[in-house]
Design an enzyme around this catalytic site. Structure first.
Site, PDB file in Angstrom:
ATOM      1  N   GLU A 290       0.814  -1.215   0.000  1.00 50.43           N
ATOM      2  CA  GLU A 290       0.000   0.000   0.000  1.00 50.43           C
ATOM      3  C   GLU A 290       0.851   1.269   0.000  1.00 50.43           C
ATOM      4  O   GLU A 290       0.581   2.225   0.726  1.00 50.43           O
ATOM      5  CB  GLU A 290      -0.968   0.001   1.184  1.00 50.43           C
ATOM      6  CG  GLU A 290      -1.908  -1.196   1.153  1.00 50.43           C
ATOM      7  CD  GLU A 290      -2.976  -1.169   2.228  1.00 50.43           C
ATOM      8  OE1 GLU A 290      -2.717  -0.621   3.307  1.00 50.43           O
ATOM      9  OE2 GLU A 290      -4.060  -1.719   1.973  1.00 50.43           O
ATOM     10  N   ASP A 369      -8.879  -8.750   3.929  1.00 53.49           N
ATOM     11  CA  ASP A 369      -8.560  -7.714   4.905  1.00 53.49           C
ATOM     12  C   ASP A 369      -9.618  -7.613   5.999  1.00 53.49           C
ATOM     13  O   ASP A 369     -10.454  -6.714   5.959  1.00 53.49           O
ATOM     14  CB  ASP A 369      -8.431  -6.365   4.175  1.00 53.49           C
ATOM     15  CG  ASP A 369      -7.751  -5.320   5.037  1.00 53.49           C
ATOM     16  OD1 ASP A 369      -7.186  -5.690   6.067  1.00 53.49           O
ATOM     17  OD2 ASP A 369      -7.798  -4.135   4.661  1.00 53.49           O
ATOM     18  N   GLU A 397     -12.366  -1.970  12.048  1.00 53.98           N
ATOM     19  CA  GLU A 397     -12.286  -1.186  10.812  1.00 53.98           C
ATOM     20  C   GLU A 397     -13.452  -1.483   9.871  1.00 53.98           C
ATOM     21  O   GLU A 397     -14.028  -0.575   9.279  1.00 53.98           O
ATOM     22  CB  GLU A 397     -10.957  -1.480  10.111  1.00 53.98           C
ATOM     23  CG  GLU A 397     -10.825  -0.817   8.760  1.00 53.98           C
ATOM     24  CD  GLU A 397      -9.500  -1.124   8.070  1.00 53.98           C
ATOM     25  OE1 GLU A 397      -8.615  -1.740   8.688  1.00 53.98           O
ATOM     26  OE2 GLU A 397      -9.354  -0.736   6.891  1.00 53.98           O
TER      27      GLU A 397
HETATM   28  C1  GCV Z   1      -2.214   0.281   8.394  1.00 53.04           C
HETATM   29  C2  GCV Z   1      -5.994  -1.883   5.412  1.00 53.04           C
HETATM   30  C3  GCV Z   1      -6.324  -0.621   6.143  1.00 53.04           C
HETATM   31  C4  GCV Z   1      -5.104   0.293   6.273  1.00 53.04           C
HETATM   32  C5  GCV Z   1      -3.996  -0.492   6.977  1.00 53.04           C
HETATM   33  C6  GCV Z   1      -3.722  -1.740   6.148  1.00 53.04           C
HETATM   34  C7  GCV Z   1      -2.651  -2.622   6.772  1.00 53.04           C
HETATM   35  O1  GCV Z   1      -5.724  -1.617   4.074  1.00 53.04           O
HETATM   36  O2  GCV Z   1      -7.378   0.033   5.492  1.00 53.04           O
HETATM   37  O3  GCV Z   1      -5.481   1.414   7.016  1.00 53.04           O
HETATM   38  O4  GCV Z   1      -2.850   0.290   7.128  1.00 53.04           O
HETATM   39  O5  GCV Z   1      -4.882  -2.508   6.028  1.00 53.04           O
HETATM   40  O6  GCV Z   1      -3.020  -3.609   7.406  1.00 53.04           O
HETATM   41  O7  GCV Z   1      -1.475  -2.334   6.633  1.00 53.04           O
END
Ligand code: GCV
Length: 687
Positions: A290, A369, A397
């Site tokens: 990411e 996720d 989340e």
């Molecule tokens: C810390 C998802 C979340 C991100 C997070 C990522 C990860 O994509 O939306 O906020 O980033 O997971 O686990 O690294």
């Protein structure tokens, strides 16, 4: 500074004193505190952590007996309770033995850390610890690595806030661009975690910003202050690091793991860090994920990257937690040959056996996720010669942002107990504890989860989300524990003296709340359908034409992702038997994962006997009914709880009802518009 979201201004103004005690109010110690207790810890050269935990045990006993009329007495003074460090055959510093005979209750352990866990065991048992006889019981953690990862930033992000995916206000560690001067609250947190069984905490976000990179540099003494607060509760501190640190901090022009200067920089950084925090646990790292930098930029593999860091921290006994959350977040949605679910396996399994002994490859429990329902990650079971750690998410989340009452104990229990090679075979929890059937038994990766705590006066936004934090710790200690019994423990420790009605209502609200949430959100393992970025509220096509690799492919005929070997992405091939075949066929695939593995017509009949579209209508209407029933149950019982807490829960229920209704209507309408099939029971669907 204005109060962060989720924190009332009054609480912010009153500071720590307004914090709800969560699960260890003084009254929870009533039974132990009324006894005559002796603590016997031999004077010897203990490691710093054990020596400090010894002080904690003494202080906890002294405070409890002072508050409840008992006494701290010598061993010769006929104590009711003996807490003693004695030689133990296994030498596990965290295990303890509990026994009660001849009117005396005894906890023994090889190390003060085990004694502390034994002390909290007595607190959980309450009066039962001091009645009748108890056979000798040995208690040992399932794995020595039981970690919480904080996604806390020092800086406040304009969109994400201070804690990424946090819904409990600001960070308990940082404020005003630095580590808080007053870490009292962190001390309370450490105590809560120790009582739940957590023994490691990483203190900054895996998305490491420029300011946070300095935790390896000029901010190191500040990180050391946090470690000092965790240590007396047997908790080891870890830091998240940026792959780009040699460039950002060291002024180098590269982070290439093959570059001698880069290797030297990390080795010197490790020397510096361990000089400041001699018992630091190690580094957690999100690389090539990411947008975070990583070894791919230099044509190096994740094994090259992890092993380079591992070499730097090895002389200090440090660990590298290297995250396997690596996938293409810039995918072309038109490209049907790429399946994000396959990514962790594709990137990491080829390197099995090449990671250094002090590398833990930390894999999310599911291949996507942290969805309300997704398959288990096949990568977890595919690396017998690697220390595989499993990552969960306590913060919600994708599960309601701690605005919805969602207890996750049952979900985690089901996942941890997933038997990868069929019934009776080693489970996800076993693999994390080094029990891969083709492994040598030494490859312990442990369990980690993203914390849900912030500076909110109830710690977790929704006061009932505390139960998730507690349950996480307890299930890492014993993944086989009954999650509803764990919920009972939380109730007893948090609301001592709560009557039967209050307890019964909490169970009515929470026991099946995960399933309830699933019923009104994304159905049958289809995943996502959430509003992009915020991940709160319904948006069935929100991710459909984006680069994130999270699609459901709904059209007028059907929905779901074909991940079969026969006609789809071939993801099912990543599983060992029998699951590779169970998931391959819609005839054997469990209903709840049908749309995760298959693209089926809306009229497809589930094992339950209902069609997909009718199932969606039924579950979504029922999900909202369940939320309304939970809200009404709460209204009956709210008077049994502290008024401020009751108000917060009432406010959260109003939002949960609104949001669940929104989910129901949006998802039902979406399925109706795509399928053209109405509800066979004629309920209201918006057209
Ligand atoms: C810390 C998802 C979340 C991100 C997070 C990522 C990860 O994509 O939306 O906020 O980033 O997971 O686990 O690294």
């Amino acid at each position: 500074m204005s109060a962060p979201a989720g924190t009332t201004p009054a609480a912010a103004a009153a500071g720590d004193l307004a914090v709800h005690p969560a699960w260890l109010p003084d009254a929870a110690f009533a039974a132990l505190g009324a006894r005559r207790v002796t603590v016997e810890i031999p004077a010897r050269e203990w490691p710093a952590m054990s020596a400090q935990v010894a002080q904690t045990v003494r202080a906890e006993v002294a405070a409890a007996t002072a508050a409840h009329g008992g006494a701290v007495v010598g061993a010769h003074e006929d104590p009711d309770v003996v807490l003693a460090v004695v030689p133990h055959s296994d030498n596990d510093p965290e295990s303890f033995v509990f026994v009660r005979d001849a009117g005396s209750t005894r906890i023994t352990a090889a190390d003060p850390r085990g004694l502390l866990y034994g002390l909290f065991h007595l607190v959980r048992l309450g009066e039962a610890a001091f009645e009748g006889e108890h056979e000798v019981e040995r208690h040992a953690p399932h794995t020595p690595l039981r970690m919480l990862n904080h996604w806390d930033n020092i800086a406040v992000h304009p969109v994400m806030g201070q804690v990424e995916r946090g819904d409990s206000g600001g960070s308990i560690f940082y404020a005003d661009g630095k580590v808080r001067a007053d870490l009292t609250r962190v001390g309370r947190y450490a105590r809560l975690l120790a009582a739940a069984g957590v023994n490691r905490v990483s203190i900054n976000n895996v998305n490491v910003g420029h300011l946070e990179t300095r935790l390896l540099g000029d901010l190191l003494p500040e990180a050391a202050r946090i470690a000092d607060v965790f240590r007396p509760y047997g908790i080891t501190t870890h830091l998240s690091v940026s792959w780009a640190a040699p460039v950002r901090l060291g002024g180098l022009t590269t982070s290439d793991p093959a570059d001698a200067d880069v290797r030297r920089w990390w080795a010197e950084a490790a020397d510096r860090v361990w000089a400041a925090i001699p018992d630091l646990g190690g580094f957690v790292i999100k690389a090539d994920s990411e947008g975070q930098p990583g070894p791919f930029a230099y044509g190096r593999s994740h094994a090259d990257g992890a092993n380079m860091l591992a070499a730097a921290v090895a002389p200090h006994g440090g660990l590298i937690h290297w995250r396997a959350f690596v996938y293409d977040h810039e995918q072309d949605w038109r490209d049907r040959s790429t399946d994000r679910a396959k990514a962790a396996y594709q990137h990491f399994v080829p390197h099995d056996g090449t990671f250094a002994d002090n590398v833990v490859v930390q894999v999310k429990h599911g291949p996507l996720d942290f969805q309300v329902r997704e398959a288990v990650s096949p990568a977890i079971a595919a690396m017998p010669r690697t220390r595989v750690g499993v990552e969960f998410q306590v913060t919600t989340e994708y599960l309601g942002h701690q605005k919805h009452a969602v207890y996750l104990g049952r979900m985690w229990s089901e996942l941890l107990g997933f038997a990868y090679w069929g019934p009776g075979s080693p489970t996800m929890a076993d693999v994390a504890a080094g029990g891969h059937p083709d492994g040598d038994g030494t490859r312990i990766g442990g369990l980690a989860a993203v914390s849900n705590v912030g500076d909110d006066e109830f710690w977790t936004g929704h006061p009932f989300a505390q139960a998730n934090l507690y349950a996480w710790g307890r299930l890492t200690w014993n993944p086989g524990a009954d999650p509803i019994a764990v919920l009972d423990e939380w109730i007893d420790l948090t609301f001592p003296g709560l009557g039967d009605q209050g307890r019964e209502v909490l169970h009515r609200i929470l026991d099946e709340s995960w399933e309830t949430y699933e019923r009104y959100t994304a159905p049958l393992g289809v995943c996502f359908m959430v509003s992009p970025h915020s991940h709160y509220g319904p948006s069935p096509d929100g991710y459909e034409y984006t680069p994130w690799g999270t699609y459901h492919f709904a059209d007028r005929d059907g929905i779901g992702v074909d991940r079969t070997r026969a006609t789809g992405s071939g993801f099912t091939a990543q599983y060992p038997a029998p699951w590779r075949d169970v998931y391959e066929s819609p005839q054997t695939c469990p209903d709840e994962l049908l749309l995760f593995f298959h693209h089926v017509p809306y009229t497809h009949v589930l094992h339950s006997g209902t069609s997909v579209v009718q199932h969606v209508y039924d579950t979504h209407f029922d999900g909202v009914e369940r939320v309304l029933a939970a809200r009404d149950a709460w209204a009956e019982a709210a008077g049994h709880f502290p008024a401020a807490l009751a108000d917060r829960v009432t406010e959260r229920f109003a939002e949960q009802v609104r949001s669940a209704t929104d989910w129901r209507d949006v998802v039902n309408t979406y399925f109706f518009r795509h399928s053209g099939i109405g509800d066979e029971r004629g309920r209201a669907i918006y057209r």
